[in-house]
Each structure stands twice: as C-alpha cells, then as structure tokens.
Design an enzyme around this catalytic site. Structure first.
Site, short mmCIF file in Angstrom:
data_model
loop_
_atom_site.label_atom_id
_atom_site.label_comp_id
_atom_site.label_asym_id
_atom_site.label_seq_id
_atom_site.Cartn_x
_atom_site.Cartn_y
_atom_site.Cartn_z
N GLY A 60 0.83 -1.20 0.00
CA GLY A 60 0.00 0.00 0.00
C GLY A 60 0.87 1.26 0.00
O GLY A 60 1.40 1.64 -1.03
N SER A 132 6.50 -4.42 -2.24
CA SER A 132 6.10 -3.05 -2.48
C SER A 132 6.26 -2.26 -1.17
O SER A 132 7.32 -2.32 -0.55
CB SER A 132 4.68 -3.01 -3.03
OG SER A 132 4.35 -1.74 -3.53
N TRP A 133 5.23 -1.52 -0.71
CA TRP A 133 5.36 -0.83 0.57
C TRP A 133 5.69 -1.82 1.68
O TRP A 133 6.44 -1.51 2.60
CB TRP A 133 4.07 -0.09 0.92
CG TRP A 133 3.94 0.16 2.40
CD1 TRP A 133 3.12 -0.49 3.27
CD2 TRP A 133 4.72 1.08 3.19
NE1 TRP A 133 3.33 -0.02 4.56
CE2 TRP A 133 4.30 0.94 4.53
CE3 TRP A 133 5.72 2.01 2.88
CZ2 TRP A 133 4.84 1.68 5.57
CZ3 TRP A 133 6.27 2.75 3.92
CH2 TRP A 133 5.83 2.60 5.24
N ASP A 290 9.10 -3.72 -13.76
CA ASP A 290 8.41 -3.01 -12.69
C ASP A 290 8.63 -1.51 -12.87
O ASP A 290 9.70 -0.99 -12.53
CB ASP A 290 8.92 -3.48 -11.34
CG ASP A 290 8.11 -2.94 -10.18
OD1 ASP A 290 7.38 -1.94 -10.37
OD2 ASP A 290 8.20 -3.51 -9.07
N HIS A 318 5.35 -4.95 -11.56
CA HIS A 318 5.05 -4.74 -10.14
C HIS A 318 4.02 -5.75 -9.63
O HIS A 318 4.05 -6.12 -8.44
CB HIS A 318 4.53 -3.32 -9.94
CG HIS A 318 4.57 -2.85 -8.52
ND1 HIS A 318 5.75 -2.57 -7.86
CD2 HIS A 318 3.57 -2.61 -7.62
CE1 HIS A 318 5.48 -2.17 -6.63
NE2 HIS A 318 4.17 -2.20 -6.46
#
Length: 337
Positions: A60, A132-133, A290, A318
């Site tokens: 996120g 990711s986050w 990505d 991604h």
C-alpha cells in the site's frame, strides 16, 4: 526408416513450470490487538501452530492483508501471521471514514504494532515476507529489531525514498503523458499546484470535508496507479480502480499521507543502514518490467546487504507473474527447512 528413427535425437521432457502456490487455507486463530490511541489492529494465524513463525506484511500503504498471501507458505511447515496495518483492512477505525484521526499512523507506529503482535503471539523470531510498501516496512522493522528476524523474502523491493516517490508520481509521467496530465489536473487542482508537490496536494484533498472532493481525488489517484501498471506483461486490469469503494478511499488516504511525509524516514536511510541486516538471509524477487518500483532499488539493496540474493524475473512487473510467484514460494520452501 527404421535407421532414421534409431539415430533421431530423443525427445526432451518439457521444462518444468513455475512452482504453484499452496491450496487456500483458513485461519485457526484471529483477533483485534489494542495498540493504543484508539486503534485496534486485526490479526490472524494459519498453518501449523507448531510451525516456523512467519509474518506476511501487506503493501500500500493501506491495502490491507489478503488471503492470497497465505498460499505462498507450506501450511504443514509454517505458522503464518497476517495483520492489517492501522486504519485499513479489518483494523479500526477505518481510514475511509473522514472522522478517523490519522495522526497516530506513521512508520514508527507500525513497527511498534508488529512488535506488540510478536509479543502477543509468543514468538521469539519470525521470517518476514512482503513486497512493495510491505518491503519498506519489513526493512525498517528488521533494521530496528534484527534480533527478531530469522529470514526475509521480498517480492518487489522498495525503500520509499523521496526519489522513488518522485519517480512514481512524476518521473513516470514521461512514459504516460496523457494519463499524467489527467493526474496533474485531478480533483480540480488549480494550475498553480500542478507542477508542484502533487502527492502533498492529493494528501490534502483526501482530507477534504467534501465527500465529492475525496472521492474524485481517490478516483484520479487510482487511475494514475493503474496507468503506470498498464503495460505489464502479466498484470491485471484496473488493480487499483477495481477495489471496493471503502478500500479505495482508505488506500489513497493512507498512501498519500505516507508518501507526502517520505514515510517519516530519512532519505536513503534503509539502504544506508542495510549493514544492520548482516547475518539475516534474504531473497529479493523483482520484476524486470516493474515501472512502479524500478529494479535499481533492488540492485542497490542487494549490493548493500551481502546475505541477500537478488532474483530478477524477466516476465514480471510490479504485479508479478507465475514465474515470480514460483520464485517466492521456492524461497519460502527453502527457509522452512
């Protein structure tokens, strides 16, 4: 004819495909952890109660955990913990409610929540998995508490440097100029703000008392995120726009807030402090295509963290691919031994 058959090369068996994910499993335990400041964090545990402890950290920020993450782990060898970070997923209060106070939602708060959860579940050390986050939060936690981490598997490396944020919400506009112009003009931003700090502008818009402004800012942010991922060879259509309305509102509000503050991390901090990960084995799986988080960050991290192995997946972006997901499962299988 018979002679020709005798001298013909033998047929080669087909190359093995990527490892499939494990079948779906359900949690055997779950609850709400009181982390203070009026916040309750939802958590769940699945797999083998006596298995190797592992924590799945969602992305996120503000996406919430997904049952899909359970399927990367062998349920007969892992005790898998999932949690929803503050104000998203099943945690309360929810960021889709404009009355929810976001002051107590920072990277430091999330690291403290992870530690509270570890203590609550009686875990001494655990493997960390996410992307990711989620990879930023994993690295921040592991550098703060290296003695609590057994291994790390990351699927899509980010460190949330301001340079990375600037690429995603400005630099990538050179590749998608039409979508970029729409993002610049999003939610009725005046001309004077369109060449400035768009992330900070959207963070302000998501706090507007006008629901129409919040909803349009959310829609325009998600449309830009979808555009950046639109050319991935193995992606899915509208991964952000297609989310449920409340989940979308929470995601954009939390995401814009975190990125407007550089995740409350010093620029380059996680790469600079990567030496604190010494002795923790890691596998970094990253897609060649990505565009949301280009490969360079994973490359830098692998150079700064000698106990990590970088796997570049040639057909992934991604959102990943079957080959990338197979590499993640293989790494988790290896660490389960």
């Amino acid at each position: 004819m018979d002679e020709a058959r005798a001298t013909a090369p033998a047929e080669q068996p087909p190359a093995p495909g990527p490892l499939p994910l494990y079948p779906p499993v359900e949690p055997y335990e779950q609850g709400m952890l009181d982390v203070g400041d009026g916040n309750l964090v939802h958590w769940e545990v699945c797999g083998d109660p006596g298995g190797k402890p592992a924590l799945a950290v969602h992305g996120g920020p503000g996406s919430g955990s997904s049952p899909y993450a359970r399927r990367f782990f062998d349920p007969e060898r892992y005790r898998v913990v999932l949690f929803d970070q503050r104000n998203c997923g099943r945690s309360t209060p929810h960021a889709s409610d404009p009355a929810t106070d976001m002051r107590h939602n920072t990277t430091d708060h999330l690291i403290a929540d992870m530690e509270r959860l570890r203590v609550r579940l009686g875990i001494e050390r655990w493997l960390l998995f996410g992307g990711s986050w989620g990879s930023t939060l994993i690295l921040a936690y592991a550098e703060r508490h290296p003695e609590r981490v057994s291994e790390i598997v990351i699927n899509g490396v980010t460190t949330t440097r301001r340079s990375e944020i600037d690429w995603l919400y400005k630099g990538a506009g050179r590749l998608f100029p039409e979508a970029w112009e729409r993002f610049q003009a999003g939610a009725g931003l005046p001309e004077s703000e369109r060449d400035g700090d768009l992330v900070a502008a959207y963070a302000r818009l998501t706090e507007s008392p006008d629901p129409a402004v919040r909803e349009r800012a959310t829609a325009d942010w998600c449309a830009w995120e979808d555009a950046v991922l639109s050319q991935e060879p193995n992606g899915s259509p509208a991964p952000y726009t297609g989310r449920a309305p409340a989940a979308r509102l929470a995601f954009v509000r939390i995401c814009a807030r975190y990125f407007a503050h550089g995740a409350w991390l010093e620029e380059g901090e996680l790469l600079r402090e990567a030496g604190r990960l010494a002795g923790i084995p890691g596998v970094l799986v990253h897609g060649r295509f990505d565009l949301a988080g280009p490969l360079g960050t994973a490359w830098e991290l692998a150079k700064a963290w000698p106990d990590a192995r970088l796997v570049v997946v040639e057909d992934a972006g991604h959102m990943g691919s079957d080959a990338g997901r197979g590499e993640v499962r293989a790494a988790l299988d290896e660490f389960a031994r």
